[in-house]
Design a protein around this motif. Structure first.
Motif, short mmCIF file in Angstrom:
data_model
loop_
_atom_site.label_atom_id
_atom_site.label_comp_id
_atom_site.label_asym_id
_atom_site.label_seq_id
_atom_site.Cartn_x
_atom_site.Cartn_y
_atom_site.Cartn_z
N LEU A 67 -35.78 21.11 10.13
CA LEU A 67 -35.40 19.80 9.62
C LEU A 67 -35.62 18.71 10.65
N GLU A 68 -35.48 19.03 11.92
CA GLU A 68 -35.61 18.00 12.95
C GLU A 68 -37.06 17.73 13.35
N SER A 69 -37.86 18.77 13.45
CA SER A 69 -39.21 18.56 13.95
C SER A 69 -40.29 18.89 12.94
N GLY A 70 -39.93 19.46 11.83
CA GLY A 70 -40.92 19.87 10.84
C GLY A 70 -41.58 21.16 11.27
N PRO A 71 -42.02 21.97 10.32
CA PRO A 71 -42.67 23.22 10.67
C PRO A 71 -44.05 22.96 11.25
N ALA A 72 -44.54 23.87 12.03
CA ALA A 72 -45.87 23.71 12.64
C ALA A 72 -46.91 23.46 11.57
N GLY A 73 -47.65 22.39 11.72
CA GLY A 73 -48.73 22.07 10.79
C GLY A 73 -48.28 21.45 9.48
N GLY A 74 -46.98 21.33 9.24
CA GLY A 74 -46.53 20.82 7.95
C GLY A 74 -46.12 19.36 7.95
N GLY A 75 -45.79 18.83 9.13
CA GLY A 75 -45.30 17.46 9.19
C GLY A 75 -46.30 16.43 8.70
N LEU A 76 -45.85 15.50 7.91
CA LEU A 76 -46.64 14.39 7.39
C LEU A 76 -47.91 14.85 6.66
N ALA A 77 -47.82 15.99 5.99
CA ALA A 77 -48.96 16.53 5.27
C ALA A 77 -48.70 16.52 3.77
N THR A 78 -49.79 16.57 3.02
CA THR A 78 -49.72 16.83 1.59
C THR A 78 -49.61 18.34 1.45
N ALA A 79 -48.61 18.81 0.73
CA ALA A 79 -48.33 20.24 0.70
C ALA A 79 -48.49 20.84 -0.70
N PHE A 80 -48.95 22.08 -0.71
CA PHE A 80 -48.92 22.92 -1.90
C PHE A 80 -48.04 24.11 -1.55
N CYS A 118 -51.05 28.05 5.66
CA CYS A 118 -49.81 28.20 6.41
C CYS A 118 -49.03 29.46 6.04
N GLY A 119 -49.49 30.22 5.04
CA GLY A 119 -48.81 31.45 4.65
C GLY A 119 -47.55 31.20 3.85
N HIS A 120 -46.91 32.28 3.47
CA HIS A 120 -45.67 32.23 2.70
C HIS A 120 -44.55 31.66 3.56
N VAL A 121 -43.70 30.85 2.97
CA VAL A 121 -42.54 30.30 3.67
C VAL A 121 -41.29 30.55 2.86
N SER A 122 -40.16 30.66 3.55
CA SER A 122 -38.87 30.85 2.89
C SER A 122 -38.42 29.56 2.23
N GLN A 123 -37.41 29.66 1.37
CA GLN A 123 -36.89 28.46 0.71
C GLN A 123 -36.35 27.46 1.74
N GLY A 124 -35.76 27.96 2.82
CA GLY A 124 -35.28 27.08 3.88
C GLY A 124 -36.42 26.32 4.53
N ALA A 125 -37.55 27.01 4.74
CA ALA A 125 -38.71 26.34 5.34
C ALA A 125 -39.31 25.34 4.37
N VAL A 126 -39.26 25.62 3.07
CA VAL A 126 -39.73 24.65 2.06
C VAL A 126 -38.95 23.34 2.23
N THR A 127 -37.64 23.46 2.38
CA THR A 127 -36.81 22.26 2.57
C THR A 127 -37.24 21.50 3.82
N GLY A 128 -37.51 22.22 4.90
CA GLY A 128 -37.96 21.58 6.14
C GLY A 128 -39.28 20.86 5.95
N VAL A 129 -40.22 21.49 5.26
CA VAL A 129 -41.52 20.84 5.01
C VAL A 129 -41.31 19.60 4.14
N LEU A 130 -40.48 19.71 3.11
CA LEU A 130 -40.26 18.56 2.22
C LEU A 130 -39.61 17.38 2.95
N MET A 131 -38.82 17.65 3.97
CA MET A 131 -38.20 16.56 4.73
C MET A 131 -39.27 15.72 5.43
N TRP A 132 -40.44 16.32 5.69
CA TRP A 132 -41.51 15.66 6.42
C TRP A 132 -42.73 15.36 5.58
N ALA A 133 -42.86 15.96 4.41
CA ALA A 133 -44.11 15.89 3.63
C ALA A 133 -44.42 14.47 3.17
#
Length: 190
Positions: free
Chosen positions: A2-15, A63-78
């Motif tokens: 939530l604080e730094s975003g997952p590697a490669g996910g910050g400020l990205a368009t995500a699927f 970026c491979g499969h991510v957990s629901q918690g990681a989805v939330t982290g990506v969405l905080m930055w997406a």
């Protein structure tokens, strides 16, 4: 996350999702090619189309499969979410989560996305239009503020409640439900 975003996910368009034909996995390479470099497309998921998609994309896209918690982290930055499902999904959890967090969502006009109040809907399979819209979405300056997310969630549920009341009032008056079509015009269902 939530604080730094997952590697490669910050400020990205995500699927997010299964890399399968039902989820529109075969469209992801074309979508990635049509997005501007500033949109930084990232694919979070796995499935039988994964190897084929990876063969056409730079390594940081997959970026491979991510957990629901990681989805939330990506969405905080997406910057945005591409919901490319081609089948009439009854729910679409990631699309709902994105709307709840005020992340722009592009989805095909089929299944649950037809009723999402904050998603931009596109004709089934129209990757070109979806990519053009996603490319115009502005990147957030940083992680979404939790208070702003809470406010967006309250507004989302207010829109859901208003749409539900509208549908029920229409049903009481006509005996049928009206559903919004891609262009916003009502279409009778029921």
């Amino acid at each position: 996350l939530l604080e730094s975003g997952p590697a490669g996910g910050g400020l990205a368009t995500a699927f997010f999702g299964r890399l399968s034909k039902q989820k529109g996995g075969q469209l992801l390479a074309e979508l990635a090619d049509r997005l501007p470099a500033s949109a930084r497309f990232r694919i979070f998921g796995d499935g039988y189309l994964g190897r084929r998609i990876a063969a056409t994309q730079p390594g940081e896209v997959m970026c491979g499969h991510v957990s629901q918690g990681a989805v939330t982290g990506v969405l905080m930055w997406a910057r945005a979410v591409a919901f490319t499902s081609l089948w009439p999904e009854p729910g679409g959890i990631v699309g709902v989560d994105a709307q709840l967090m005020s992340v722009p969502v592009a989805a095909f006009d089929v299944g649950a996305p037809r009723y999402w109040p904050a998603a931009r809907r596109f004709t089934l399979g129209d990757v070109e239009a979806m990519a053009a819209w996603l490319g115009e979405c502005e990147a957030p300056a940083g992680s979404r503020d939790p208070e702003e997310v809470a406010s967006a969630q309250a507004g989302y549920w207010a829109r859901i409640g208003g749409r539900g009341a509208e549908l029920l009032e229409g049903f009481a008056a006509r005996g049928t439900f009206a559903a919004a079509t891609a262009n916003g015009a009502p279409a009778e269902i029921g």
